[in-house]
Design a protein around this motif. Sequence first.
Motif, short mmCIF file in Angstrom:
data_model
loop_
_atom_site.label_atom_id
_atom_site.label_comp_id
_atom_site.label_asym_id
_atom_site.label_seq_id
_atom_site.Cartn_x
_atom_site.Cartn_y
_atom_site.Cartn_z
N ASP A 186 -0.28 6.70 3.16
CA ASP A 186 0.02 5.57 4.03
C ASP A 186 0.69 6.04 5.32
OD1 ASP A 186 -0.02 2.63 4.30
OD2 ASP A 186 2.13 2.97 4.58
N GLN A 219 -3.62 -8.57 8.07
CA GLN A 219 -3.09 -9.33 6.93
C GLN A 219 -3.69 -10.74 6.89
OE1 GLN A 219 1.16 -8.41 5.61
NE2 GLN A 219 1.22 -8.18 7.84
N THR A 278 -7.53 -10.31 5.92
CA THR A 278 -7.91 -9.64 4.68
C THR A 278 -6.99 -9.94 3.51
OG1 THR A 278 -6.60 -7.64 5.03
CG2 THR A 278 -8.79 -7.69 6.06
N GLY A 279 -5.79 -10.43 3.81
CA GLY A 279 -4.81 -10.66 2.75
C GLY A 279 -4.00 -9.43 2.41
N HIS A 280 -4.21 -8.33 3.15
CA HIS A 280 -3.53 -7.07 2.87
C HIS A 280 -3.12 -6.39 4.17
CE1 HIS A 280 -5.05 -7.41 -1.20
NE2 HIS A 280 -6.25 -7.60 -0.69
N HIS A 340 1.42 0.27 5.29
CA HIS A 340 2.60 -0.38 4.71
C HIS A 340 3.89 -0.22 5.50
CE1 HIS A 340 0.54 -1.94 1.27
NE2 HIS A 340 -0.09 -0.79 1.19
N GLN A 355 5.69 -9.91 4.95
CA GLN A 355 5.36 -11.24 4.42
C GLN A 355 5.44 -12.30 5.51
OE1 GLN A 355 7.60 -9.13 2.98
NE2 GLN A 355 6.49 -8.54 1.14
N PHE A 388 -12.84 -7.25 1.63
CA PHE A 388 -11.78 -7.88 2.40
C PHE A 388 -12.02 -9.38 2.38
CE2 PHE A 388 -10.36 -4.43 5.64
CZ PHE A 388 -9.79 -3.71 4.62
#
Length: 181
Positions: A4, A39, A42-44, A48, A135, A157
């Motif tokens: 990452d 985010q 794709t929800g991600h 990070h 978040q 995705f």
Amino acid sequence: MMTDQNKVFTVAERILATDPSCDKMKLHKLLYYVQGWSQAWTGHPLFHEAPEAWKFGPVYKSVYTAQKSGALHSSPTSIASLTKAEIAVIDAVVSAYKTSDPWTLAERTHQEEPWIEARAGLPSNAPSSEQMSLQTMMRDFSTASGPERPQALDCDFQPVSRSFMESENQRWAGLLARLGS
């Protein structure tokens, strides 16, 4: 396998390859917008590392350190490790913000919830290393208007549904209201 830590550098290098006129300050704002829209679409998170809420907007500490030492550059080898979907996200965001100057992007980030939340209670000119919440970024970008979601995203995705984000907003609003009283 790409770690990452390497991923944030690879994304930065793709941004620099896509927008060669991008300066150091603008790079951090584009990384922030790539992360936020990734985010939302794709929800991600694409990587990070969370940005820090510096006085001129979001800054990715590891990238800042690499820039200072001259270790960050456009590397075709590392960029080759990105998927087509990741490249589509990066390119869509860079295309949408490419004509904005760094100061305009910094001012824009100052109007957005992730930066406001991370700097709560601080004077506008105060230094800060407070991390911005991934978040909060997801919630904020999922309900914001912005660049069009690329059609080239891989089928793995999946976009976050608006109803999911509305339920999350309601859930967190209730908790925050209770904590604030």
